[in-house]
Scaffold this motif. Structure first.
Motif, PDB file in Angstrom:
ATOM      1  N   SER A  91       2.327   4.357   6.925  1.00  0.00           N
ATOM      2  CA  SER A  91       2.035   4.106   5.513  1.00  0.00           C
ATOM      3  C   SER A  91       3.282   4.208   4.646  1.00  0.00           C
ATOM      4  CB  SER A  91       0.979   5.095   5.006  1.00  0.00           C
ATOM      5  OG  SER A  91      -0.242   4.862   5.639  1.00  0.00           O
ATOM      6  N   GLY A  92       4.164   5.141   4.970  1.00  0.00           N
ATOM      7  CA  GLY A  92       5.398   5.301   4.206  1.00  0.00           C
ATOM      8  C   GLY A  92       6.266   4.063   4.270  1.00  0.00           C
ATOM      9  N   LYS A 103       4.695   1.422   2.024  1.00  0.00           N
ATOM     10  CA  LYS A 103       4.936   1.754   0.617  1.00  0.00           C
ATOM     11  C   LYS A 103       6.382   1.461   0.229  1.00  0.00           C
ATOM     12  CE  LYS A 103       4.538   5.583  -2.635  1.00  0.00           C
ATOM     13  NZ  LYS A 103       4.137   6.984  -2.780  1.00  0.00           N
ATOM     14  N   ARG A 109       7.433  -1.475  -2.424  1.00  0.00           N
ATOM     15  CA  ARG A 109       8.127  -1.037  -3.638  1.00  0.00           C
ATOM     16  C   ARG A 109       9.431  -1.816  -3.808  1.00  0.00           C
ATOM     17  NH1 ARG A 109       9.691   4.409  -2.854  1.00  0.00           N
ATOM     18  NH2 ARG A 109       7.547   5.008  -3.248  1.00  0.00           N
ATOM     19  N   THR A 166      -5.348   7.012   4.744  1.00  0.00           N
ATOM     20  CA  THR A 166      -4.022   7.002   4.125  1.00  0.00           C
ATOM     21  C   THR A 166      -3.474   5.581   4.067  1.00  0.00           C
ATOM     22  OG1 THR A 166      -3.562   9.253   4.866  1.00  0.00           O
ATOM     23  CG2 THR A 166      -1.658   7.892   4.287  1.00  0.00           C
ATOM     24  N   PHE A 167      -3.627   4.841   5.144  1.00  0.00           N
ATOM     25  CA  PHE A 167      -3.131   3.468   5.175  1.00  0.00           C
ATOM     26  C   PHE A 167      -3.887   2.606   4.167  1.00  0.00           C
ATOM     27  CE2 PHE A 167      -2.610  -0.840   6.789  1.00  0.00           C
ATOM     28  CZ  PHE A 167      -1.238  -0.876   7.019  1.00  0.00           C
ATOM     29  N   THR A 202      -2.760   3.443   0.754  1.00  0.00           N
ATOM     30  CA  THR A 202      -1.448   2.864   0.461  1.00  0.00           C
ATOM     31  C   THR A 202      -1.606   1.400   0.065  1.00  0.00           C
ATOM     32  OG1 THR A 202      -0.382   4.414   1.984  1.00  0.00           O
ATOM     33  CG2 THR A 202       0.864   2.435   1.397  1.00  0.00           C
ATOM     34  N   GLY A 214      -2.834   1.381  -3.385  1.00  0.00           N
ATOM     35  CA  GLY A 214      -1.746   1.685  -4.310  1.00  0.00           C
ATOM     36  C   GLY A 214      -0.914   0.459  -4.638  1.00  0.00           C
ATOM     37  N   GLU A 249       2.874  11.170   0.548  1.00  0.00           N
ATOM     38  CA  GLU A 249       2.382   9.801   0.679  1.00  0.00           C
ATOM     39  C   GLU A 249       0.879   9.786   0.940  1.00  0.00           C
ATOM     40  OE1 GLU A 249       4.960   8.421   3.765  1.00  0.00           O
ATOM     41  OE2 GLU A 249       6.600   8.014   2.357  1.00  0.00           O
ATOM     42  N   HIS A 277      -0.823  10.584  -2.422  1.00  0.00           N
ATOM     43  CA  HIS A 277      -0.802   9.427  -3.320  1.00  0.00           C
ATOM     44  C   HIS A 277      -1.770   8.335  -2.842  1.00  0.00           C
ATOM     45  CE1 HIS A 277       2.327  11.138  -5.712  1.00  0.00           C
ATOM     46  NE2 HIS A 277       3.216  11.111  -4.741  1.00  0.00           N
ATOM     47  N   ALA A 278      -1.840   8.138  -1.528  1.00  0.00           N
ATOM     48  CA  ALA A 278      -2.736   7.116  -0.982  1.00  0.00           C
ATOM     49  C   ALA A 278      -4.195   7.460  -1.268  1.00  0.00           C
ATOM     50  CB  ALA A 278      -2.512   6.971   0.523  1.00  0.00           C
TER      51      ALA A 278
END
Length: 156
Positions: free
Chosen positions: A12-13, A16, A20, A43-44, A47, A50, A119, A122-123
């Motif tokens: 996921s990071g 992101k 970005r 999480t994925f 993301t 997001g 992360e 935030h996700a």
């Protein structure tokens, strides 16, 4: 972007970071190809949410999910994400993206652990922002992640 294997907190990071950078360069249309995606964790999916919310905040752009199987569609729709990005069972293949496969070689394992927790937080916050009913689903995850980030002790 093609997701090969699992879409999880482990990659996921990278998603992101890549999106970005592309948004900063002016790109506003993103396609995520799930044809070879075996599974996605929250999480994925958060993301992805997001990214879609960031594009909405900018006032233009879209996130498109193509080659989405029934299981993935049910996961995304169940979290209300079909309201913030387009989901297609069939579609054009996404362009290859080597940046998503690149692993970051910078930072200690403690820094990486903290970054991953941030992360993930935030996700999951994005999932709740995308569809408020998700808050009850992820309240415990949010509480745990916040507690984990606030109680981390620095290494000596």
């Amino acid at each position: 972007m093609k997701v090969e294997g699992k879409g999880s907190f482990l990659n996921s990071g990278n998603l992101k970071e890549f999106t970005r950078e592309m948004v900063n360069r002016g790109y506003r249309e993103f396609v995520i190809d799930l044809e070879n995606c075996a599974m996605m964790d929250s999480t994925f999916m958060g993301t992805m949410a997001g990214v879609a919310l960031r594009l909405k905040e900018l006032g233009h752009g879209h996130l498109h999910v193509v080659h989405c199987g029934e299981r993935s569609r049910n996961l995304l729709s169940g979290l209300g994400l079909d309201q913030i990005f387009d989901i297609h069972a069939n579609g054009s293949p996404a362009p290859q993206c080597e940046l998503l496969q690149r692993e970051s070689a910078n930072g200690s394992s403690e820094e990486k652990k903290k970054q991953t927790a941030e992360e993930m937080l935030h996700a999951h916050e994005a999932l709740c922002q995308a569809a408020p009913q998700n808050f009850s689903r992820f309240k415990d995850v949010l509480d745990y992640l916040k507690q984990d980030l606030h109680h981390e002790t620095p290494s000596n």
